[in-house]
Design an enzyme around this catalytic site. Structure first.
Site, PDB file in Angstrom:
ATOM      1  N   ASN A   1       0.920  -1.256  -0.033  1.00 52.75           N
ATOM      2  CA  ASN A   1       0.066   0.128  -0.088  1.00 52.75           C
ATOM      3  C   ASN A   1       0.902   1.252   0.033  1.00 52.75           C
ATOM      4  O   ASN A   1       1.307   1.619   0.996  1.00 52.75           O
ATOM      5  CB  ASN A   1      -0.926   0.098   1.235  1.00 52.75           C
TER       6      ASN A   1
ATOM      7  N   ARG B   1      -2.616  -2.076  -3.527  1.00 54.62           N
ATOM      8  CA  ARG B   1      -3.691  -1.586  -3.270  1.00 54.62           C
ATOM      9  C   ARG B   1      -3.815   0.007  -4.241  1.00 54.62           C
ATOM     10  O   ARG B   1      -2.911   0.544  -4.252  1.00 54.62           O
ATOM     11  CB  ARG B   1      -4.090  -0.886  -1.707  1.00 54.62           C
TER      12      ARG B   1
ATOM     13  N   HIS C   1     -13.619   2.216   0.206  1.00 58.42           N
ATOM     14  CA  HIS C   1     -13.539   1.359   0.848  1.00 58.42           C
ATOM     15  C   HIS C   1     -13.987  -0.063   0.469  1.00 58.42           C
ATOM     16  O   HIS C   1     -14.245  -0.735   1.265  1.00 58.42           O
ATOM     17  CB  HIS C   1     -14.505   1.709   2.241  1.00 58.42           C
TER      18      HIS C   1
ATOM     19  N   LEU D   1     -16.584   2.333  10.196  1.00 59.62           N
ATOM     20  CA  LEU D   1     -16.198   3.698  10.923  1.00 59.62           C
ATOM     21  C   LEU D   1     -15.025   3.836  11.481  1.00 59.62           C
ATOM     22  O   LEU D   1     -14.586   3.133  12.593  1.00 59.62           O
ATOM     23  CB  LEU D   1     -17.312   3.933  11.662  1.00 59.62           C
TER      24      LEU D   1
ATOM     25  N   GLY E   1     -11.384   7.303   8.193  1.00 59.69           N
ATOM     26  CA  GLY E   1     -12.557   7.386   7.130  1.00 59.69           C
ATOM     27  C   GLY E   1     -13.543   6.666   7.317  1.00 59.69           C
ATOM     28  O   GLY E   1     -13.604   5.867   8.069  1.00 59.69           O
TER      29      GLY E   1
ATOM     30  N   ARG F   1     -13.103  14.575   7.509  1.00 61.89           N
ATOM     31  CA  ARG F   1     -13.778  15.263   6.335  1.00 61.89           C
ATOM     32  C   ARG F   1     -15.122  15.494   6.683  1.00 61.89           C
ATOM     33  O   ARG F   1     -15.790  15.012   7.441  1.00 61.89           O
ATOM     34  CB  ARG F   1     -13.781  13.960   5.407  1.00 61.89           C
TER      35      ARG F   1
ATOM     36  N   GLU G   1      -8.324  -5.577   5.486  1.00 62.78           N
ATOM     37  CA  GLU G   1      -8.347  -5.151   4.119  1.00 62.78           C
ATOM     38  C   GLU G   1      -7.183  -5.686   3.270  1.00 62.78           C
ATOM     39  O   GLU G   1      -7.232  -6.148   2.124  1.00 62.78           O
ATOM     40  CB  GLU G   1      -8.251  -3.403   4.045  1.00 62.78           C
TER      41      GLU G   1
HETATM   42  P1  AMP Z   1      -9.180   3.457  11.732  1.00 60.04           P
HETATM   43  O1  AMP Z   1      -9.008   4.744  10.744  1.00 60.04           O
HETATM   44  O2  AMP Z   1      -9.974   2.444  11.300  1.00 60.04           O
HETATM   45  O3  AMP Z   1      -7.779   3.039  12.219  1.00 60.04           O
HETATM   46  O4  AMP Z   1      -9.931   4.330  13.097  1.00 60.04           O
HETATM   47  C1  AMP Z   1      -9.577   5.185  13.743  1.00 60.04           C
HETATM   48  C2  AMP Z   1     -10.479   5.803  14.640  1.00 60.04           C
HETATM   49  O5  AMP Z   1     -10.901   4.518  15.559  1.00 60.04           O
HETATM   50  C3  AMP Z   1      -9.980   6.983  15.500  1.00 60.04           C
HETATM   51  O6  AMP Z   1     -11.111   7.819  15.618  1.00 60.04           O
HETATM   52  C4  AMP Z   1      -9.732   6.188  16.985  1.00 60.04           C
HETATM   53  O7  AMP Z   1     -10.026   6.947  17.925  1.00 60.04           O
HETATM   54  C5  AMP Z   1     -11.055   5.233  16.799  1.00 60.04           C
HETATM   55  N1  AMP Z   1     -10.639   4.161  17.977  1.00 60.04           N
HETATM   56  C6  AMP Z   1      -9.862   3.172  18.118  1.00 60.04           C
HETATM   57  N2  AMP Z   1      -9.884   2.458  18.870  1.00 60.04           N
HETATM   58  C7  AMP Z   1     -10.937   2.991  19.820  1.00 60.04           C
HETATM   59  C8  AMP Z   1     -11.473   2.720  21.027  1.00 60.04           C
HETATM   60  N3  AMP Z   1     -11.244   1.568  21.681  1.00 60.04           N
HETATM   61  N4  AMP Z   1     -12.761   3.268  21.446  1.00 60.04           N
HETATM   62  C9  AMP Z   1     -13.310   4.405  20.720  1.00 60.04           C
HETATM   63  N5  AMP Z   1     -12.525   4.568  19.549  1.00 60.04           N
HETATM   64  C10 AMP Z   1     -11.503   4.140  18.995  1.00 60.04           C
END
Ligand code: AMP
Length: 397
Positions: free
Chosen positions: A9, A87, A176, A205, A208, A237, A380
């Site tokens: 990636n 990717r 995604h 969620l 992104g 965003r 992914e």
């Molecule tokens: P990602 O882009 O999938 O890595 O997700 C990042 C987001 O996940 C950020 O807003 C982090 O604060 C949130 N996140 C990761 N672990 C937790 C958790 N245990 N509780 C709440 N939000 C989380």
């Protein structure tokens, strides 16, 4: 012979990789080189070998992608690769599935640069360097947009002059795709039913964020549009907004298009509302009485609920809702707030199951809920590795 697949990636300032032995889908090595082109670069590697797992952390500057790739391939040695899977963010309308990379594919990815100016050039650079270094290894491009090429015209057309699409490719593409595809397959396995028999709503969620409606296992609508800016509120965003805001800012504040684009992509969303794009920090602030942090959480969940309502209407009948991504997988409060009040529509969250922390995929629905609810950690890279293997073994498409 071991089937080793390397997933790359290649981003604008970082390169992530994972090396799989696809016989048991084991991760043989994984790592990241970041801050390429900056004085203080960093590299992390986790390599498993005969003597156990070796972790390497380096502070080193990498002048460019080529040097970063030389470093990664130096760490990996000569793993005898069956294929390399890349990717690629934007496949435009040409790519509905993974493809074996040749000169023609490279030109098509290049032609899509105007649609993804931040991502496709660095994806392409990774492909070109890997092809030079591994001339005899098949290389496969797996596109973020490909999964959504099944959208019907009612979902992908914008209500703008037709010429914008015909001449300038202005339409909804969705992103995604590998994440939505991966969690949909896991949900089907958990339900013990063929994916082709299921209507699903998948919610990715993370920093992104996007939501996809799947009819009989195929994407029929998704919240991201021509770019990843449309749809849900994200870390930085804005998601959906009235396009006239852009012209208003131009007229009243003299902001140029580039600056507004930067603000909407990097300074908006949760960060724009409350100053942070880290959901954990936002919860902490809200618990300490910060009303704006609570507003950010409320807005984030409210937008998701609006989309769930819309996709229930799009699909008519839904078998399962899936939560994934850093927030979807780990944040019971967001999941609760998203589902609250939707019981009458068939979404009944079991509070006990929702609170339980675990790494595996789990069901979250109560026994009376007609729609299953799952928490499924996305992967992914594994999905790209599987698609890469299928592409070289069975052909693409
Ligand atoms: P990602 O882009 O999938 O890595 O997700 C990042 C987001 O996940 C950020 O807003 C982090 O604060 C949130 N996140 C990761 N672990 C937790 C958790 N245990 N509780 C709440 N939000 C989380």
């Amino acid at each position: 012979m071991q089937k080793s697949i390397l997933i790359l990636n290649s981003g604008s300032s970082s390169i992530k990789y994972k090396l799989y032995d696809m016989d048991g889908e084991f991760v043989l090595a994984s790592g990241l080189v970041e801050r390429i082109g900056e004085a203080a670069g960093k590299a992390y590697h986790r390599v498993s070998g005969e003597n156990g797992i070796r972790e390497i952390e380096l502070s080193q500057s990498f002048t460019d992608h080529r040097q970063a790739f030389d470093h990664i391939f130096g760490v990996l040695g000569n793993p005898g690769l069956s294929a390399i899977g890349h990717r690629v963010v934007h496949g435009g309308e040409q790519f509905h599935c993974p493809v074996l990379i040749d000169d023609e594919v490279i030109e098509a990815i290049r032609a899509n640069i105007p649609l993804a100016p931040l991502h496709n050039p660095s994806n392409l650079l990774g492909i070109e360097i890997a092809r030079e270094l591994y001339t005899d290894t098949p290389q496969v491009a797996v596109f973020d947009t490909a999964f959504h090429q099944t959208l019907p015209a009612v979902a992908w057309c914008y209500a703008v002059p037709r010429e914008w699409y015909e001449r300038h490719h202005v339409r909804r593409y969705g992103f995604h795709g590998t994440s939505h595809a991966y969690v949909a397959k896991v949900a089907a396995r958990l339900m013990g039913r063929p994916l082709e028999s299921l209507n699903l709503i998948t919610l990715h969620l993370g920093n992104g964020a996007s939501i996809t409606a799947l009819r009989e296992g195929r994407s029929v609508d998704t919240s991201m549009g021509m770019t990843p800016l449309e749809g849900l509120i994200m870390g930085t965003r804005s998601g959906d907004l009235d396009p006239s805001i852009v012209f208003y800012l131009e007229r009243t504040c003299g902001l140029g298009a580039e600056e507004v684009e930067r603000l909407l992509n990097h300074e908006s969303g949760l960060k724009g509302i409350c100053g942070s794009n880290d959901m954990r920090a936002i919860h902490k602030a809200s618990d300490a009485g910060d009303h704006i942090a609570q507003l950010a959480i409320d807005m984030f969940c409210y937008r998701i609920r609006k989309y769930i309502g819309a996709y229930l209407a799009v699909l008519g009948k839904v078998d399962a809702l899936v939560f994934t991504g850093g927030i979807g997988e780990n944040d019971p409060l967001v999941r609760e707030q998203v589902c609250k009040g939707l019981e009458g529509l068939g979404l009944v969250l079991d509070p006990g199951k929702n609170q339980r922390r675990c790494k595996e995929s789990t069901s979250l629905h109560g026994s009376h809920g007609p729609i299953a609810i799952y928490r499924i950690p996305t992967d992914e890279e594994l999905e790209i590795a599987r698609q890469t293997l299928t592409c070289i073994e069975d052909g693409c498409g």
